[in-house]
Scaffold this motif. Structure first.
Motif, PDB file in Angstrom:
ATOM      1  N   LEU A 124     122.640  51.576  25.169  1.00  0.00           N
ATOM      2  CA  LEU A 124     122.216  50.320  24.562  1.00  0.00           C
ATOM      3  C   LEU A 124     122.610  49.132  25.418  1.00  0.00           C
ATOM      4  CD1 LEU A 124     121.136  48.550  22.265  1.00  0.00           C
ATOM      5  CD2 LEU A 124     123.337  48.859  21.103  1.00  0.00           C
ATOM      6  N   CYS A 125     123.803  49.153  25.983  1.00  0.00           N
ATOM      7  CA  CYS A 125     124.274  48.024  26.786  1.00  0.00           C
ATOM      8  C   CYS A 125     123.389  47.787  28.011  1.00  0.00           C
ATOM      9  CB  CYS A 125     125.711  48.256  27.243  1.00  0.00           C
ATOM     10  SG  CYS A 125     126.940  47.888  25.981  1.00  0.00           S
ATOM     11  N   VAL A 126     122.841  48.851  28.572  1.00  0.00           N
ATOM     12  CA  VAL A 126     121.987  48.708  29.746  1.00  0.00           C
ATOM     13  C   VAL A 126     120.717  47.946  29.373  1.00  0.00           C
ATOM     14  CG1 VAL A 126     120.805  49.929  31.609  1.00  0.00           C
ATOM     15  CG2 VAL A 126     122.935  50.856  30.677  1.00  0.00           C
ATOM     16  N   ALA A 127     120.130  48.307  28.227  1.00  0.00           N
ATOM     17  CA  ALA A 127     118.943  47.598  27.754  1.00  0.00           C
ATOM     18  C   ALA A 127     119.266  46.148  27.434  1.00  0.00           C
ATOM     19  CB  ALA A 127     118.376  48.298  26.521  1.00  0.00           C
ATOM     20  N   LEU A 128     120.394  45.904  26.774  1.00  0.00           N
ATOM     21  CA  LEU A 128     120.766  44.538  26.413  1.00  0.00           C
ATOM     22  C   LEU A 128     121.052  43.688  27.645  1.00  0.00           C
ATOM     23  CD1 LEU A 128     123.091  45.197  23.336  1.00  0.00           C
ATOM     24  CD2 LEU A 128     120.720  44.388  23.323  1.00  0.00           C
ATOM     25  N   ALA A 129     121.602  44.299  28.684  1.00  0.00           N
ATOM     26  CA  ALA A 129     121.833  43.564  29.927  1.00  0.00           C
ATOM     27  C   ALA A 129     120.516  43.118  30.538  1.00  0.00           C
ATOM     28  CB  ALA A 129     122.617  44.434  30.917  1.00  0.00           C
ATOM     29  N   GLU A 161     108.610  44.583  19.299  1.00  0.00           N
ATOM     30  CA  GLU A 161     108.857  43.404  20.121  1.00  0.00           C
ATOM     31  C   GLU A 161     109.981  43.586  21.135  1.00  0.00           C
ATOM     32  OE1 GLU A 161     109.174  39.946  17.554  1.00  0.00           O
ATOM     33  OE2 GLU A 161     107.870  40.938  16.088  1.00  0.00           O
ATOM     34  N   PHE A 162     110.880  44.547  20.885  1.00  0.00           N
ATOM     35  CA  PHE A 162     111.990  44.810  21.811  1.00  0.00           C
ATOM     36  C   PHE A 162     112.106  46.321  22.038  1.00  0.00           C
ATOM     37  CE2 PHE A 162     112.813  40.916  19.497  1.00  0.00           C
ATOM     38  CZ  PHE A 162     113.205  40.019  20.483  1.00  0.00           C
ATOM     39  N   PRO A 163     111.035  46.949  22.500  1.00  0.00           N
ATOM     40  CA  PRO A 163     111.023  48.421  22.584  1.00  0.00           C
ATOM     41  C   PRO A 163     112.085  48.986  23.516  1.00  0.00           C
ATOM     42  CG  PRO A 163     109.149  47.470  23.763  1.00  0.00           C
ATOM     43  CD  PRO A 163     109.766  46.363  22.972  1.00  0.00           C
ATOM     44  N   LEU A 164     112.539  48.205  24.489  1.00  0.00           N
ATOM     45  CA  LEU A 164     113.565  48.703  25.409  1.00  0.00           C
ATOM     46  C   LEU A 164     114.843  49.052  24.649  1.00  0.00           C
ATOM     47  CD1 LEU A 164     114.017  49.240  28.416  1.00  0.00           C
ATOM     48  CD2 LEU A 164     114.873  46.911  28.643  1.00  0.00           C
ATOM     49  N   ILE A 165     115.170  48.280  23.634  1.00  0.00           N
ATOM     50  CA  ILE A 165     116.363  48.548  22.828  1.00  0.00           C
ATOM     51  C   ILE A 165     116.210  49.862  22.078  1.00  0.00           C
ATOM     52  CG2 ILE A 165     117.705  47.748  20.844  1.00  0.00           C
ATOM     53  CD1 ILE A 165     117.157  44.893  21.752  1.00  0.00           C
ATOM     54  N   ILE A 217     118.488  53.385  22.705  1.00  0.00           N
ATOM     55  CA  ILE A 217     119.278  53.986  21.640  1.00  0.00           C
ATOM     56  C   ILE A 217     118.866  55.436  21.414  1.00  0.00           C
ATOM     57  CG2 ILE A 217     119.701  53.952  19.153  1.00  0.00           C
ATOM     58  CD1 ILE A 217     119.636  50.905  19.304  1.00  0.00           C
ATOM     59  N   LEU A 218     117.563  55.697  21.380  1.00  0.00           N
ATOM     60  CA  LEU A 218     117.088  57.056  21.127  1.00  0.00           C
ATOM     61  C   LEU A 218     117.448  58.007  22.256  1.00  0.00           C
ATOM     62  CD1 LEU A 218     113.597  56.247  19.588  1.00  0.00           C
ATOM     63  CD2 LEU A 218     115.655  57.018  18.394  1.00  0.00           C
ATOM     64  N   ALA A 230     111.086  37.675  24.377  1.00  0.00           N
ATOM     65  CA  ALA A 230     110.566  37.976  25.714  1.00  0.00           C
ATOM     66  C   ALA A 230     109.322  38.850  25.567  1.00  0.00           C
ATOM     67  CB  ALA A 230     111.624  38.682  26.563  1.00  0.00           C
ATOM     68  N   PRO A 231     108.200  38.249  25.197  1.00  0.00           N
ATOM     69  CA  PRO A 231     106.975  39.054  25.001  1.00  0.00           C
ATOM     70  C   PRO A 231     106.619  39.907  26.206  1.00  0.00           C
ATOM     71  CG  PRO A 231     106.663  36.815  24.192  1.00  0.00           C
ATOM     72  CD  PRO A 231     107.976  36.825  24.913  1.00  0.00           C
ATOM     73  N   TRP A 232     106.905  39.403  27.403  1.00  0.00           N
ATOM     74  CA  TRP A 232     106.602  40.162  28.615  1.00  0.00           C
ATOM     75  C   TRP A 232     107.443  41.431  28.709  1.00  0.00           C
ATOM     76  CZ3 TRP A 232     110.903  40.803  31.576  1.00  0.00           C
ATOM     77  CH2 TRP A 232     111.945  39.882  31.365  1.00  0.00           C
ATOM     78  N   ALA A 233     108.615  41.439  28.059  1.00  0.00           N
ATOM     79  CA  ALA A 233     109.515  42.592  28.150  1.00  0.00           C
ATOM     80  C   ALA A 233     109.038  43.766  27.304  1.00  0.00           C
ATOM     81  CB  ALA A 233     110.929  42.194  27.742  1.00  0.00           C
ATOM     82  N   ARG A 234     107.921  43.608  26.585  1.00  0.00           N
ATOM     83  CA  ARG A 234     107.354  44.763  25.892  1.00  0.00           C
ATOM     84  C   ARG A 234     106.824  45.783  26.895  1.00  0.00           C
ATOM     85  NH1 ARG A 234     103.881  41.482  21.244  1.00  0.00           N
ATOM     86  NH2 ARG A 234     105.623  40.203  20.506  1.00  0.00           N
ATOM     87  N   HIS A 235     106.571  45.322  28.115  1.00  0.00           N
ATOM     88  CA  HIS A 235     106.096  46.188  29.200  1.00  0.00           C
ATOM     89  C   HIS A 235     107.334  46.730  29.914  1.00  0.00           C
ATOM     90  CE1 HIS A 235     103.244  46.702  32.864  1.00  0.00           C
ATOM     91  NE2 HIS A 235     103.356  47.794  32.158  1.00  0.00           N
ATOM     92  N   CYS A 236     107.935  47.757  29.342  1.00  0.00           N
ATOM     93  CA  CYS A 236     109.262  48.180  29.786  1.00  0.00           C
ATOM     94  C   CYS A 236     109.363  49.705  29.811  1.00  0.00           C
ATOM     95  CB  CYS A 236     110.332  47.615  28.847  1.00  0.00           C
ATOM     96  SG  CYS A 236     110.198  48.271  27.160  1.00  0.00           S
ATOM     97  N   VAL A 237     110.432  50.171  30.425  1.00  0.00           N
ATOM     98  CA  VAL A 237     110.719  51.603  30.447  1.00  0.00           C
ATOM     99  C   VAL A 237     112.234  51.788  30.493  1.00  0.00           C
ATOM    100  CG1 VAL A 237     110.612  51.793  32.977  1.00  0.00           C
ATOM    101  CG2 VAL A 237     110.206  53.809  31.572  1.00  0.00           C
TER     102      VAL A 237
END
Length: 330
Positions: free
Chosen positions: A163-168, A85-89, A93-94, A218-225
């Motif tokens: 991580l902070c970039v994704a959280l922002a 649900e929050f793949p950007l996070i 991190i990885l 944010a279901p739409w945010a699953r479409h992320c990179v």
């Protein structure tokens, strides 16, 4: 390393009381603070261990993700709900560190990393972050890895967290507990630009403790990179990183998120680029316009002008990847 007193707290209120009473610092994973103590950059007389506090990962009924500040980066990155649900996070991190560091580093500590400027780590160099009013040797020194956005004559360092970039990008909020009680602030407000007070890196009040991070659904945010450009393929800090998400409907961008790392003293959320994107037909011209807007206020230093075209192209590449994935999905 100078001798110090070690204390352990069982809850946030006790941690704050111990730290405030002894002028102490909080210790969680220690992957940054302990290194700085070994190198003589920091020398706290008292450490309050908060690693055992707030170690949960929960998704609330409304879909909000709640990360305890003491949970490890590895636990967050590998959590099934975070990955789904929050793949950007998870992706940020990885990309951020070795497995060994992720196993020790905590969410709260990740947010409060000190700058990775070589002059900050060199106790023989002048550094306004290390000693207020000392001056900044980086300004007239090697600026290859330094900021192009939001810097000042007093400091040109960048914030190192992925991580902070994704959280922002995800509108995360930071939960704090301090001598004055509890409060919640936006992640984008947590870190300060250097201005004329580089030693004040965040808006935290004395002895405030990060207890949790919440991320709205944010279901739409699953479409992320998450796209990270670094000097070597192995563990390294970002020259430039991009956290991006696009919600495209019938070829039109309904909503977008663009955040940058490696370019400023804080994770850089580009609301301007998002305004360019939202409501417009997705395509190369739009993505380039958004990227140029994101870097419109960039001011290069003698050795890092390359970061502006690098960041521009990285944004375009991230958005193009997302748009291509949308086309394939349809």
């Amino acid at each position: 390393m100078k001798p110090f007193t070690y204390l352990r707290a069982d809850d946030a209120a006790t941690a704050v009381e111990l730290a405030a009473g002894a002028g102490g610092r909080y210790l969680a994973g220690g992957t940054n603070l302990v290194d700085l103590m070994r190198q003589g950059v920091e020398a706290p007389g008292v450490l309050v261990d908060v690693r055992s506090l707030a170690r949960g990962i929960d998704v609330e009924p409304d879909g909000t993700l709640l990360l305890g500040a003491g949970v490890t980066n590895s636990a967050v990155a590998g959590h099934p709900r975070v990955r789904a649900e929050f793949p950007l996070i998870s992706r940020a991190i990885l990309n951020g560190a070795t497995g060994q560091i992720r196993n020790m580093a905590t969410v709260g500590g990740n947010l409060l990393q000190r700058p990775r400027c070589l002059y900050f780590y060199d106790t023989a160099a002048r550094c306004n972050r290390r000693e207020a009013g000392a001056g900044c040797d980086a300004v007239d020194g090697g600026t290859h890895n330094h900021a192009v956005l939001g810097h000042s004559p007093h400091c040109v360092a960048t914030h190192p967290s992925d991580l902070c970039v994704a959280l922002a990008a995800l509108d995360a909020r930071i939960h704090l507990h301090g001598p004055g009680g509890e409060r919640v602030v936006a992640l984008t407000d947590l870190h300060r630009l250097p201005g004329d007070e580089p030693s004040r890196e965040t808006i935290l009040e004395p002895y405030e403790l990060i207890t949790a991070v919440s991320v709205p659904p944010a279901p739409w945010a699953r479409h992320c990179v998450y796209r990270k450009v670094r000097e070597r393929a192995s563990y390294a800090f970002a020259l430039v990183s991009v956290a991006a998400a696009l919600d495209i409907d019938d070829g039109v961008v309904r909503r977008s998120r663009v955040a940058l790392g490696g370019v400023a003293a804080k994770p850089w959320r580009s609301y301007e680029a998002e305004r360019v994107l939202d409501g417009q037909p997705a395509g190369p011209a739009l993505f380039l316009a958004a990227a140029r807007t994101a870097l419109a206020d960039a001011v290069p230093l003698p050795d890092n002008a390359y970061k502006i075209p690098l960041a521009t192209r990285s944004i375009v590449a991230a958005l193009t990847q997302l748009a291509g994935a949308d086309e394939e999905a349809r």
